[in-house]
Design an enzyme around this catalytic site. Structure first.
Site, PDB file in Angstrom:
ATOM      1  N   SER A   8       0.598  -1.256   0.031  1.00 30.77           N
ATOM      2  CA  SER A   8       0.041  -0.140  -0.033  1.00 30.77           C
ATOM      3  C   SER A   8       0.992   1.354  -0.035  1.00 30.77           C
ATOM      4  CB  SER A   8      -1.072   0.101   1.082  1.00 30.77           C
ATOM      5  OG  SER A   8      -2.051  -0.870   1.202  1.00 30.77           O
ATOM      6  N   SER A  28      -2.420  -4.045  -3.030  1.00 26.97           N
ATOM      7  CA  SER A  28      -1.949  -2.585  -2.546  1.00 26.97           C
ATOM      8  C   SER A  28      -3.166  -1.642  -2.363  1.00 26.97           C
ATOM      9  CB  SER A  28      -0.876  -2.202  -3.455  1.00 26.97           C
ATOM     10  OG  SER A  28      -0.082  -1.133  -3.017  1.00 26.97           O
ATOM     11  N   ASP A  82      -3.830   1.772  -2.521  1.00 25.95           N
ATOM     12  CA  ASP A  82      -3.110   2.790  -2.899  1.00 25.95           C
ATOM     13  C   ASP A  82      -4.163   4.123  -2.974  1.00 25.95           C
ATOM     14  OD1 ASP A  82      -0.743   1.726  -3.216  1.00 25.95           O
ATOM     15  OD2 ASP A  82      -1.495   0.701  -5.160  1.00 25.95           O
TER      16      ASP A  82
END
Length: 378
Positions: free
Chosen positions: A256, A294, A296
């Site tokens: 992340s 992830s 983001d």
């Protein structure tokens, strides 16, 4: 010496240690690596945007606990009573960004922004709620949209132990300052890993020339993701043969990246959303791939005082200042450059860290890489 004096001495000593550490941290520009073409602000930090303060609370216990909290305060008043225009953009939604739906529904933020680890989001929310309820003027409020972002620091940190407390959040808010932001393995970046190296907190800013409005754009990141590291256009990850999928150790590129974008430009929710989207281009320029696992996210807000949203209103229409669409492109470029440099700064400032179960993550081998940039300049 009384207990009070002893406690004070410990706090002051700790503060001086952090101040010295901040002054000694080396960033990309200290090595002659100048990312982008726009000028930076005075500190090359999100705190170049007037009124913003940033605070950390770092939680370290032996080698097993490496975590913490980082807070960003948009202004020094009562944020709940004077909310700031804001937007959240999801680059990849494998994450737990508390408060995001209300931000995009109403177009504003009403608490400081806290960053921490995945399993400490609830503790951070409690800290922001406690802080907000205690402020003068908030005695009657019964709903608080606490904004908390996270990345998973479980590789180096005993994340299941949930070592971040409400008190850590309050401590970070109390310690928040407009000075140069400490970067690397500090606060919410204490246990993060980026491109297989030690990641952490990073920041950068851009100052537009007066001909383009003279606005400041600042970015702060919590870097904890993978890909093929690229620094100022040079394929560092490929050179080091250390990149996602290059071997089993680095096969897991999930992690992340939290990105906070701030500006003093007069913008509304719609144009802040457009700015937030461009931050992902900055992440891409570093080689990040926004992998499946992830989270983001980009939180963008404007500190332009006239556009603050008052909690108490008489329901009369409010005039909002907003740049014309044609004037936005320079802010897009500034956001991309500052995001890219903030991520790289998070790597340059980070130090080797020993973690839970004997795990170790090395710092970026800067000295090994410098000849690449000298060769490129020639």
């Amino acid at each position: 010496m009384t207990l009070v004096k002893i406690a004070s001495t410990i706090v002051i000593t700790g503060f001086l240690h952090l101040t010295i550490q901040a002054q000694s941290q080396q960033r990309a520009r200290d090595y002659g690596i100048h990312i982008g073409v726009l000028k930076t602000g005075k500190l090359n930090s999100i705190t170049d945007v007037n009124g913003i303060t940033v605070g950390h609370s770092t939680v370290k216990k032996g080698d097993s606990v490496n975590t913490g909290v980082t807070v960003i305060l948009p202004h020094q008043g009562n944020i709940f009573q004077q909310k700031v225009p804001a937007a959240v953009y999801t680059g990849n939604g494998f994450g737990k960004l508390a408060g995001s739906t209300q931000i995009n529904e109403l177009g504003n933020i009403e608490t400081p922004i806290a960053l921490t680890n995945t399993l400490s989001v609830s503790a951070a929310m409690n800290g922001l709620i406690t802080h907000t309820l205690a402020q003068v003027g908030n005695e009657k409020i019964s709903s608080v949209n606490a904004v908390v972002g996270e990345t998973n620091d479980g590789y180096l940190n005993d994340i299941r132990g949930r070592h971040v407390s409400e008190q850590n959040v309050l401590e970070a808010i109390k310690n928040a300052t407009s000075a140069q932001v400490m970067e690397g393995a500090v606060g919410a970046g204490t246990g993060t890993v980026c491109f297989g190296f030690k990641g952490g907190i990073g920041t950068a800013s851009r100052k537009l020339p007066n001909s383009l409005g003279g606005y400041t754009i600042g970015v702060l990141v919590q870097s904890n993701f993978g890909g093929v590291l690229t620094i100022d256009g040079i394929g560092v990850g490929e050179y080091l043969q250390k990149f996602s999928f290059s071997n089993e150790l680095l096969n897991n590129v999930d992690g992340s990246c939290m990105i906070v974008v701030a500006t003093d430009a007069p913008l509304d929710h719609r144009n802040l959303m457009r700015m937030a989207k461009r931050a992902m281009l900055g992440l891409g320029r570093t080689g990040g791939i926004a992998s499946n696992g992830s989270g983001d996210y980009v939180i963008a807000f404007s500190t332009f005082e006239q556009n603050r949203i008052l909690h108490q209103t008489n329901n009369e229409p409010k005039e909002i200042r907003n740049l014309h669409n044609d004037a936005i492109s320079p802010l897009f470029m500034a956001t991309i450059e500052a995001t890219e440099e903030a991520i790289i700064n998070s790597l340059f400032a980070a130090t080797e860290t020993l973690g839970i179960k004997g795990k170790k993550v090395a710092a970026l081998p800067i000295q090994q890489l410098l000849p690449l940039f000298i060769k490129e300049k020639k």
